[in-house]
Scaffold this motif. Structure first.
Motif, PDB file in Angstrom:
ATOM      1  N   SER A 131     -22.234 -85.462  44.620  1.00  0.00           N
ATOM      2  CA  SER A 131     -22.660 -86.858  44.727  1.00  0.00           C
ATOM      3  C   SER A 131     -23.653 -87.199  43.618  1.00  0.00           C
ATOM      4  N   ASP A 132     -23.421 -88.320  42.949  1.00  0.00           N
ATOM      5  CA  ASP A 132     -24.306 -88.754  41.866  1.00  0.00           C
ATOM      6  C   ASP A 132     -24.308 -90.280  41.839  1.00  0.00           C
ATOM      7  N   ALA A 133     -25.148 -90.866  42.687  1.00  0.00           N
ATOM      8  CA  ALA A 133     -25.193 -92.326  42.805  1.00  0.00           C
ATOM      9  C   ALA A 133     -25.689 -92.979  41.519  1.00  0.00           C
ATOM     10  N   ALA A 134     -26.604 -92.304  40.814  1.00  0.00           N
ATOM     11  CA  ALA A 134     -27.138 -92.882  39.575  1.00  0.00           C
ATOM     12  C   ALA A 134     -26.043 -93.002  38.518  1.00  0.00           C
ATOM     13  N   GLU A 135     -25.217 -91.967  38.380  1.00  0.00           N
ATOM     14  CA  GLU A 135     -24.120 -92.021  37.421  1.00  0.00           C
ATOM     15  C   GLU A 135     -23.083 -93.059  37.838  1.00  0.00           C
ATOM     16  N   ALA A 136     -22.837 -93.154  39.154  1.00  0.00           N
ATOM     17  CA  ALA A 136     -21.907 -94.171  39.650  1.00  0.00           C
ATOM     18  C   ALA A 136     -22.412 -95.563  39.297  1.00  0.00           C
ATOM     19  N   ALA A 137     -23.714 -95.796  39.488  1.00  0.00           N
ATOM     20  CA  ALA A 137     -24.300 -97.100  39.170  1.00  0.00           C
ATOM     21  C   ALA A 137     -24.152 -97.409  37.681  1.00  0.00           C
ATOM     22  N   ARG A 138     -24.352 -96.400  36.839  1.00  0.00           N
ATOM     23  CA  ARG A 138     -24.201 -96.621  35.391  1.00  0.00           C
ATOM     24  C   ARG A 138     -22.764 -97.025  35.054  1.00  0.00           C
ATOM     25  N   MET A 139     -21.810 -96.376  35.725  1.00  0.00           N
ATOM     26  CA  MET A 139     -20.407 -96.720  35.466  1.00  0.00           C
ATOM     27  C   MET A 139     -20.091 -98.135  35.948  1.00  0.00           C
ATOM     28  N   TYR A 140     -20.643 -98.520  37.088  1.00  0.00           N
ATOM     29  CA  TYR A 140     -20.422 -99.873  37.593  1.00  0.00           C
ATOM     30  C   TYR A 140     -20.996-100.908  36.620  1.00  0.00           C
ATOM     31  N   HIS A 141     -22.204-100.625  36.110  1.00  0.00           N
ATOM     32  CA  HIS A 141     -22.800-101.529  35.131  1.00  0.00           C
ATOM     33  C   HIS A 141     -21.913-101.646  33.899  1.00  0.00           C
ATOM     34  N   SER A 142     -21.377-100.529  33.465  1.00  0.00           N
ATOM     35  CA  SER A 142     -20.519-100.510  32.280  1.00  0.00           C
ATOM     36  C   SER A 142     -19.280-101.377  32.478  1.00  0.00           C
ATOM     37  N   ILE A 143     -18.706-101.326  33.679  1.00  0.00           N
ATOM     38  CA  ILE A 143     -17.523-102.147  33.966  1.00  0.00           C
ATOM     39  C   ILE A 143     -17.846-103.623  33.803  1.00  0.00           C
TER      40      ILE A 143
END
Length: 275
Positions: free
Chosen positions: A55-67
């Motif tokens: 689990s890596d919520a911070a990396e997930a958030a970065r990917m969402y921002h990128s989208i």
């Protein structure tokens, strides 16, 4: 093709355990690195939920921002990405808590036509979670969602009319919204209709047969409290139903497995009676 393979693996391994979900991760990651927005969203979801990956919520958030930053239009998965980011900011999952940013992303999701956000914003203002309680705003969001046939908004609006929360109490109007929500498959609305018919609220009179009908509809969708209420009907042989302890026990088991304390207590009492 990588995204298609990854998506297929996710669909084919649902319910098979997080390890199986990990089979999809390499394909989605490769597609995500090639700027496939759907793959980025799906891979971020795996990261967020820890499905087959640490689990890596911070990396997930970065990917969402990128989208959101890179997509040239607001087609899928833009709306759901905005909504998910709003949720992350609201709860401080992978990002610093920011109610303001959460509301901005929820509003962005609304602008993109995601009706799910109407319900979320309505609930926040009704409960005063992260914002000052504002029943008028809550009703406005529920009503706008109901106009889009969002079943959850229809259910909440019905409840507001039943209790007089943010609107003048109007039980008959409440029943109309509950019925419409139920027609869209909302189990909470089905259960609420069962309660209304059992108590004679918003209807001409108590009607246990109609109550049993709606409890049955909700129980078929594994609604815990509807299972408990329907079990009572079978134990007592009311609502046009014959007494059936076995069926009542099955219903209570469903509710108990979903941590319904009343069901757990009743099952214990049934076991005592049978000894």
């Amino acid at each position: 093709l990588l995204y298609v393979i990854g998506s297929f693996l996710i669909m084919s391994t649902k319910g098979a355990g997080t390890e199986c979900m990990g089979l999809a991760a390499p394909f989605l990651r490769k597609a995500a690195l090639m700027d496939h927005y759907g793959a980025q969203y799906s891979y971020a979801r795996l990261l967020l939920d820890g499905m087959g990956l640490p689990s890596d919520a911070a990396e997930a958030a970065r990917m969402y921002h990128s989208i959101l930053e890179q997509m040239p239009d607001r087609s899928d998965p833009y709306p759901q990405t905005a909504f998910t980011l709003g949720t992350l900011y609201f709860y401080g999952n992978g990002v610093a808590v920011s109610t303001q940013k959460a509301l901005e992303y929820f509003d962005l999701a609304l602008d993109c036509g995601l009706t799910q956000a109407f319900h979320t914003l309505g609930m926040l203002y009704q409960r005063g979670e992260g914002v000052v309680v504002d029943h008028a705003k809550a009703i406005d969001y529920y009503r706008r969602g109901a106009e889009k046939d969002d079943a959850r908004c229809l259910h909440e609006l019905a409840t507001c009319y039943l209790t007089g929360t943010g609107v003048d109490k109007d039980a008959e109007q409440s029943i109309k919204y509950y019925i419409k929500a139920a027609q869209f498959g909302n189990a909470n609305a089905m259960h609420s209709l069962g309660v209304c018919y059992s108590e004679g609220r918003g209807v001409d009179d108590v009607d246990l047969e109609k109550s049993a009908y709606w409890f049955t509809q909700a129980a078929d969708l594994n609604h815990p409290q509807a299972c408990v209420n329907l079990a009572h009907f079978y134990l007592d042989g009311i609502g046009g139903l014959k007494k059936d302890r076995s069926l009542a026990r099955d219903l209570l088991l469903i509710a108990a497995q979903r941590n319904n304390p009343t069901a757990q207590h009743l099952l214990s009492e049934l076991e005592k009676d049978e000894k």
